[in-house]
Enzyme design. Structure first.
Site, PDB file in Angstrom:
ATOM      1  N   ASP A  73       0.800  -1.220   0.000  1.00  0.00           N
ATOM      2  CA  ASP A  73       0.000   0.000   0.000  1.00  0.00           C
ATOM      3  C   ASP A  73       0.836   1.276   0.000  1.00  0.00           C
ATOM      4  OD1 ASP A  73      -2.042  -1.758   0.052  1.00  0.00           O
ATOM      5  OD2 ASP A  73      -2.951  -1.067   1.905  1.00  0.00           O
TER       6      ASP A  73
ATOM      7  N   CYS B  60       2.895  -7.321   4.619  1.00  0.00           N
ATOM      8  CA  CYS B  60       2.248  -6.079   4.214  1.00  0.00           C
ATOM      9  C   CYS B  60       0.736  -6.188   4.377  1.00  0.00           C
ATOM     10  CB  CYS B  60       2.617  -5.746   2.772  1.00  0.00           C
ATOM     11  SG  CYS B  60       2.217  -4.054   2.322  1.00  0.00           S
TER      12      CYS B  60
ATOM     13  N   CYS C  79       5.175  -0.949   8.034  1.00  0.00           N
ATOM     14  CA  CYS C  79       5.014   0.386   8.623  1.00  0.00           C
ATOM     15  C   CYS C  79       4.872   0.309  10.141  1.00  0.00           C
ATOM     16  CB  CYS C  79       3.797   1.069   8.025  1.00  0.00           C
ATOM     17  SG  CYS C  79       3.914   1.310   6.243  1.00  0.00           S
TER      18      CYS C  79
ATOM     19  N   GLU D 264      -7.529   3.178  -0.672  1.00  0.00           N
ATOM     20  CA  GLU D 264      -7.269   3.932   0.546  1.00  0.00           C
ATOM     21  C   GLU D 264      -7.013   5.394   0.184  1.00  0.00           C
ATOM     22  OE1 GLU D 264      -4.039   2.060   2.562  1.00  0.00           O
ATOM     23  OE2 GLU D 264      -5.293   0.454   3.362  1.00  0.00           O
TER      24      GLU D 264
ATOM     25  N   SER E  76      -6.113   4.198   5.024  1.00  0.00           N
ATOM     26  CA  SER E  76      -4.931   3.529   5.549  1.00  0.00           C
ATOM     27  C   SER E  76      -5.014   3.491   7.067  1.00  0.00           C
ATOM     28  CB  SER E  76      -3.687   4.312   5.122  1.00  0.00           C
ATOM     29  OG  SER E  76      -2.567   3.933   5.899  1.00  0.00           O
TER      30      SER E  76
END
Length: 587
Positions: free
Chosen positions: A88, A129, A211, A463, A489
């Site tokens: 993403d 992910c 992330c 997103e 997101s």
């Protein structure tokens, strides 16, 4: 764990290894250097989402080797294979994002096809992910074989150098990719120089891993433990930590133990374990995408567990883990504070955990929590009796604008800021909205509406992080609200409502909005409504000319748009476990 030999006479792999008629098949295995002993042991698929698309996945190949060692230690034969991912962070803010949610289904489908085609007996799945985590878990539950999930681990937080070009607000604190998306808004607002942006982009993401905040990847990693598919505490260690190898080896041994005991994925994933998972999302202020992925995982098992169920659990779960984007800490901090086991220990104190649910270790959640002696540190993980707020960090909304529901993350938003009323500013797609934000072609007090971005209408349910982060970067995060039939997101912050259903392409009320319509959002009451009578909505529906024509008239996204179902049911693409007429393991 005892090493035992296995009787393959009732395992799927017997179809490719046992008996004189399988001599051609065995010749292929000898061609790959396998021994006779290895051929006649159970076959364990070691599925990874390794690729060079993004840091989320780059460490999975190495971790898979450790999993294989664990399988071998327990007298199994690992067979490694890879599947796709769409990351993403790379796909964000352009047409590539349409592929993101569709990739969840492709991952589940390709893992299923690989397991079926090669008759593997069990699976250890590694993912890093956002969509690869639920996609891998969906495949496990769909196949209903002994399964263990392994998260690839979080990225380490970045740090800005103390140089004149970089504003002080970025110094002496952890940086994540969220800061980079918001920095774009500051740059557009002329609050951040070209040089500062250049410096920050080079330091924000300093390692392999997904992330770092409680965005979608880390949210679903927490889910993997809470739901029981991952070994307890296995998701916490950051991707670069070599200690991850120990969890990987243990996961390889664990799947053989599950195979020995005949424990399958649906023995682990039950309605009660889904409730446990939703609790952990709520108390950590996790991603709204969990409201999409938990129903999809449930669907694979034939369990009715929809957005309404998820939101009901969110409503009565305290929020007590202080993580970005609404809070202050990142995944590495959570790991150092004790991770998901300590969180679940706190939840269990309030009677909010189903402790009899099985886990990947073969033990129940309750038995696993008996091993945990760490307590909430009061910094990252608050004691549940001293929670940040009394209700979850994610809440559901309903009303005449969202009859099928919608979802919003309120973690980090003060209660007095959890309601908003203003005129609609309608955009037909994300690009139009992003350009308007870039050009400041909107006003404080408005509700920005982005439609035609649902699972079918998008297609792909994009997103909106680029848009929402730009708003935050411009200092408008509290001055406008945003609603969409698309999604957000996990890194999104601000008053942003996603998953509005029915989506515009299905003629939902969001398709009927016009500029200036007064919209009310109240996250405390759970309301999302527009000041239009039923008669006016019906009159507009009668004049509605149907969904916007998509440019995707062939290929994977066209197929996805034809098959995908309603958002509140998980945006799934097949009938699910309720319609099954066979069990893969018993064929």
């Amino acid at each position: 764990m005892l090493k035992t030999s296995f009787d393959k006479s009732k395992l799927p792999s017997r179809h490719v290894t046992e008996g004189p008629e399988r001599a051609p098949h065995r010749s292929y295995y000898y061609a790959m250097g396998m021994t006779e002993e290895e051929i006649h042991q159970p076959f364990v698929g070691v599925a990874t989402c390794w690729n060079e698309a993004a840091p989320c996945n780059i460490a999975l190949n190495r971790q898979a080797q450790a999993v294989k060692m664990g399988v071998k230690q327990a007298l199994g034969t690992p067979r490694e294979f890879t599947t796709i991912t769409v990351t993403d962070g790379i796909a964000m803010g352009h047409e590539g994002m349409r592929s993101s949610l569709a990739s969840r289904e492709a991952i589940a489908d390709t893992v299923e096809l690989t397991i079926r085609g090669h008759c593997y007996d069990a699976i250890v799945g590694l993912a890093g992910c956002d969509k690869s985590l639920p996609g891998m878990m969906m495949a496990m539950v769909r196949l209903n074989i002994p399964s263990v999930f392994v998260y690839g681990g979080s990225i380490l937080p970045g740090r800005a150098p103390e140089v004149d070009a970089v504003p002080k607000e970025y110094s002496n604190r952890d940086l994540t990719v969220q800061d980079m998306f918001e920095a774009v808004g500051k740059h557009q607002n002329r609050e951040l120089s070209d040089e500062a942006l250049h410096v920050l982009e080079r330091v924000a993401c300093p390692s392999a891993g997904a992330c770092g905040g409680q965005f979608t990847a880390n949210t679903m990693a927490c889910v993997s433990e809470a739901i029981g598919l991952a070994l307890m505490n296995s998701s916490g260690a950051p991707a670069p930590y070599e200690s991850r190898d120990q969890f990987c080896e243990a996961s390889g041994r664990a799947v053989m133990h599950l195979l020995e005991r005949g424990i399958r994925a649906r023995d682990v994933v039950t309605f009660e374990s889904l409730v446990n998972a939703a609790r952990v999302v709520a108390c950590t202020g996790g991603s709204t995408n969990a409201g999409l992925h938990l129903p999809a995982i449930a669907h694979e098992a034939g369990i009715d567990f929809f957005l309404d169920d998820v939101c009901e659990i969110f409503r009565d779960t305290p929020y007590f883990v202080d993580l970005k984007p609404g809070g202050n800490f990142v995944a590495k901090d959570l790991y150092e504070a004790g991770g998901v086991p300590v969180i679940m220990k706190e939840l269990s104190k309030a009677g909010l955990v189903h402790t009899d649910c099985l886990t990947a270790s073969g033990h129940t959640i309750g038995e696993e929590l008996e091993f945990i002696d760490r307590k909430a540190d009061g910094r990252v993980i608050y004691a549940i009796e001293n929670s940040i707020t009394k209700t979850g960090g994610v809440v559901g909304l309903k009303g005449n604008l969202a009859p099928d529901g919608a979802i919003v993350k309120v973690a980090g938003i003060a209660v007095e800021d959890q309601s908003f009323s203003g005129p609609a500013r309608v955009f037909e797609c994300e690009q139009d909205a992003f350009e308007a934000v870039q050009n400041r072609a909107y006003s404080a007090g408005e509700v920005i509406v982005i439609r035609n971005e649902g699972p079918s209408g998008g297609p792909g349910m994009r997103e909106m992080l680029a848009t929402t982060a730009a708003l935050s970067g411009q200092g408008m995060g509290k001055k406008v609200a945003l609603i969409t039939d698309g999604r957000f997101s996990g890194a999104t912050r601000g008053f942003c409502i996603g998953h509005v259903g029915p989506e515009a392409s299905k003629g939902g009320p969001i398709a009927l909005l016009q500029n200036g319509d007064m919209i009310t959002i109240d996250a405390v009451k759970g309301e999302l409504s527009v000041a239009l009578s039923d008669e006016e909505l019906a009159a507009r529906k009668a004049k509605w000319t149907g969904p916007r024509t998509s440019i995707y008239s062939s290929g994977a996204l066209w197929k996805y748009a034809q098959l995908v179902g309603a958002t509140h049911e998980g945006a799934v693409t097949h009938p699910g476990g309720k319609e099954e007429r066979h069990a893969y393991m018993d064929l």
